[in-house]
Motif scaffolding. Structure first.
Motif, PDB file in Angstrom:
ATOM      1  N   ASP A 337       0.832  -1.213   0.000  1.00 19.91           N
ATOM      2  CA  ASP A 337       0.000   0.000   0.000  1.00 19.91           C
ATOM      3  C   ASP A 337       0.860   1.253   0.000  1.00 19.91           C
ATOM      4  O   ASP A 337       0.487   2.283  -0.583  1.00 19.91           O
ATOM      5  CB  ASP A 337      -0.933   0.011   1.216  1.00 19.91           C
ATOM      6  CG  ASP A 337      -2.063  -1.001   1.084  1.00 19.91           C
ATOM      7  OD1 ASP A 337      -2.346  -1.420  -0.055  1.00 19.91           O
ATOM      8  OD2 ASP A 337      -2.652  -1.360   2.114  1.00 19.91           O
ATOM      9  N   LYS A 338       2.013   1.193   0.658  1.00 15.40           N
ATOM     10  CA  LYS A 338       2.918   2.343   0.652  1.00 15.40           C
ATOM     11  C   LYS A 338       3.350   2.667  -0.782  1.00 15.40           C
ATOM     12  O   LYS A 338       3.378   3.830  -1.190  1.00 15.40           O
ATOM     13  CB  LYS A 338       4.161   2.048   1.496  1.00 15.40           C
ATOM     14  CG  LYS A 338       3.928   1.968   2.995  1.00 15.40           C
ATOM     15  CD  LYS A 338       5.254   1.770   3.715  1.00 15.40           C
ATOM     16  CE  LYS A 338       5.065   1.701   5.220  1.00 15.40           C
ATOM     17  NZ  LYS A 338       6.364   1.561   5.926  1.00 15.40           N
ATOM     18  N   TYR A 339       3.699   1.633  -1.518  1.00 14.63           N
ATOM     19  CA  TYR A 339       4.124   1.825  -2.900  1.00 14.63           C
ATOM     20  C   TYR A 339       2.962   2.358  -3.748  1.00 14.63           C
ATOM     21  O   TYR A 339       3.157   3.229  -4.599  1.00 14.63           O
ATOM     22  CB  TYR A 339       4.643   0.513  -3.481  1.00 14.63           C
ATOM     23  CG  TYR A 339       6.059   0.161  -3.078  1.00 14.63           C
ATOM     24  CD1 TYR A 339       7.118   0.328  -3.968  1.00 14.63           C
ATOM     25  CD2 TYR A 339       6.344  -0.333  -1.810  1.00 14.63           C
ATOM     26  CE1 TYR A 339       8.426   0.013  -3.615  1.00 14.63           C
ATOM     27  CE2 TYR A 339       7.647  -0.656  -1.440  1.00 14.63           C
ATOM     28  CZ  TYR A 339       8.684  -0.480  -2.344  1.00 14.63           C
ATOM     29  OH  TYR A 339       9.976  -0.788  -1.976  1.00 14.63           O
ATOM     30  N   ASN A 340       1.784   1.820  -3.511  1.00 15.74           N
ATOM     31  CA  ASN A 340       0.613   2.282  -4.262  1.00 15.74           C
ATOM     32  C   ASN A 340       0.375   3.770  -4.056  1.00 15.74           C
ATOM     33  O   ASN A 340       0.129   4.512  -5.014  1.00 15.74           O
ATOM     34  CB  ASN A 340      -0.630   1.497  -3.837  1.00 15.74           C
ATOM     35  CG  ASN A 340      -0.764   0.171  -4.543  1.00 15.74           C
ATOM     36  OD1 ASN A 340      -0.546   0.082  -5.749  1.00 15.74           O
ATOM     37  ND2 ASN A 340      -1.107  -0.873  -3.809  1.00 15.74           N
ATOM     38  N   ASN A 341       0.437   4.210  -2.817  1.00 18.47           N
ATOM     39  CA  ASN A 341       0.195   5.620  -2.517  1.00 18.47           C
ATOM     40  C   ASN A 341       1.261   6.515  -3.134  1.00 18.47           C
ATOM     41  O   ASN A 341       0.948   7.570  -3.708  1.00 18.47           O
ATOM     42  CB  ASN A 341       0.144   5.828  -0.995  1.00 18.47           C
ATOM     43  CG  ASN A 341      -1.057   5.157  -0.355  1.00 18.47           C
ATOM     44  OD1 ASN A 341      -2.087   4.960  -1.004  1.00 18.47           O
ATOM     45  ND2 ASN A 341      -0.942   4.801   0.917  1.00 18.47           N
TER      46      ASN A 341
END
Length: 350
Positions: A337-341
């Protein structure tokens, strides 16, 4: 990235075949292979059938997600599946795979020892036997830019001579992974500070030169001369440029500092009914003279089975040694999710 990803009908075909695989009679001499589309040459399959007096039936998928979802939904009948490293680790952890028979894997000694260090999720290849290691790199159109006028590293994307004619993949793990590599960080890091610095590098240094982020069409645009600089898989670019023009048109390289890579491996499903034949197939693929046929079919570099290089007859798109410093993109769980954001900010921030 696989050649399979270009095949739009793969998903439909896979589900259509599901009924065949689960309902046909089992004669004990048929191996059911679930693999990426066009990822095993017909010649190799037919030769295996002759030697082992069996049949090989192939069903195909276009993404790891498609393969995994189908198996989790209850698809039965497959013996061998070929996941990439992140899904191989997930399937091992979830008990979806059975151990390979070490007595049958007599060609394990021929596997590049670097792979054992890279595949930390299964370093002894107990569940996942390497099939192909690949990595994205950089393609420069030599008909547009003179050789020797640019640096061969990831910061080539900050070179103003390519402004308006450059593209990077629409793939967060690849692009962010390249930036992390330049900064000296682990491509699988989940550290907020390191990821923030990677984002800053991409947005401030690379993105201003880019036409767009493009995961599929960049090969055609490179071949037409619209793109002079592309980050992506070699097979996408080489697949669009006529073979007789490869030498004069394409300068493909993987920067010496490395970058993200993928490792597809042959695995036997826990539910496989033909494990003995499946073990034979995996070991057969690792015969150097057989593996060479696979490499020749796609002009792939010889990394997994180095000894196969002496049997190849076609020049690879790039030398396998260029991947020596590459790192596998591993499963990072909820931290994705960090990468997605971050990727959303990169993609949509001016």
């Amino acid at each position: 990235m696989k050649i399979a990803s270009k095949i739009a009908v793969a998903a439909f075909g896979a589900f259509a075949a599901m009924g065949l695989f689960t309902s046909c009679g089992d004669d004990g001499k048929t191996l059911y292979l679930y693999n990426w589309t066009y990822y095993t040459p017909d010649e190799v399959l037919r030769d295996f059938e002759k030697e082992f007096n069996c049949k090989v039936k192939v069903d195909s998928y276009a993404s790891n997600e498609e393969m995994y979802a189908k198996l989790k939904a209850g698809a039965k009948g497959y013996d061998i599946v070929v996941p990439s490293q992140d899904y191989a680790s997930i399937m091992i952890a979830q008990g979806m795979l059975q151990k390979l028979d070490p007595s049958k894997q007599t060609n394990n000694s021929k596997i590049n020892p670097l792979l054992s260090k890279m595949a930390t999720y299964d370093p002894n290849f107990e569940y996942a036997s390497p099939y192909y290691l690949g990595a994205a790199g950089v393609s420069v159109n030599k008909t547009k830019v003179q050789a020797g006028t640019y640096e061969k590293n990831w910061n080539i994307f900050a070179d103003k001579k390519f402004a308006g004619h450059a593209t990077m993949m629409d793939d967060m793990r690849e692009v962010i992974g390249d930036a992390l590599t330049v900064l000296g960080y682990d491509i699988n890091t989940t550290d907020d500070g390191e990821l923030a610095k990677a984002k800053e590098l991409i947005v401030n240094n690379w993105k201003p030169n880019l036409v767009k982020f493009d995961a599929e069409g960049f090969g055609k645009s490179f071949a037409s001369g619209d793109f002079w600089l592309c980050q992506g898989y070699a097979e996408v670019v080489y697949g669009e440029v006529p073979e007789e023009k490869w030498e004069d048109t394409i300068d493909f390289f993987i920067p010496e500092e490395g970058g993200p890579s993928y490792l597809d491996s042959m695995c036997i499903l826990k539910t496989a009914k033909h494990a003995e034949l499946a073990n034979e197939f995996i070991n057969y693929i690792h015969r150097p003279e057989v593996y060479a046929k696979f490499l020749d079919a796609f002009h792939f570099p010889c990394f997994v089975i180095p000894e196969a290089a002496q049997f190849t007859t076609k020049k690879p798109m790039y030398e396998a040694s260029q991947m020596n410093n590459c790192k596998l993109k591993l499963d990072i769980g909820e931290n994705l999710d960090k990468y997605n954001n971050i990727w959303q900010d990169i993609r949509y921030t001016d």
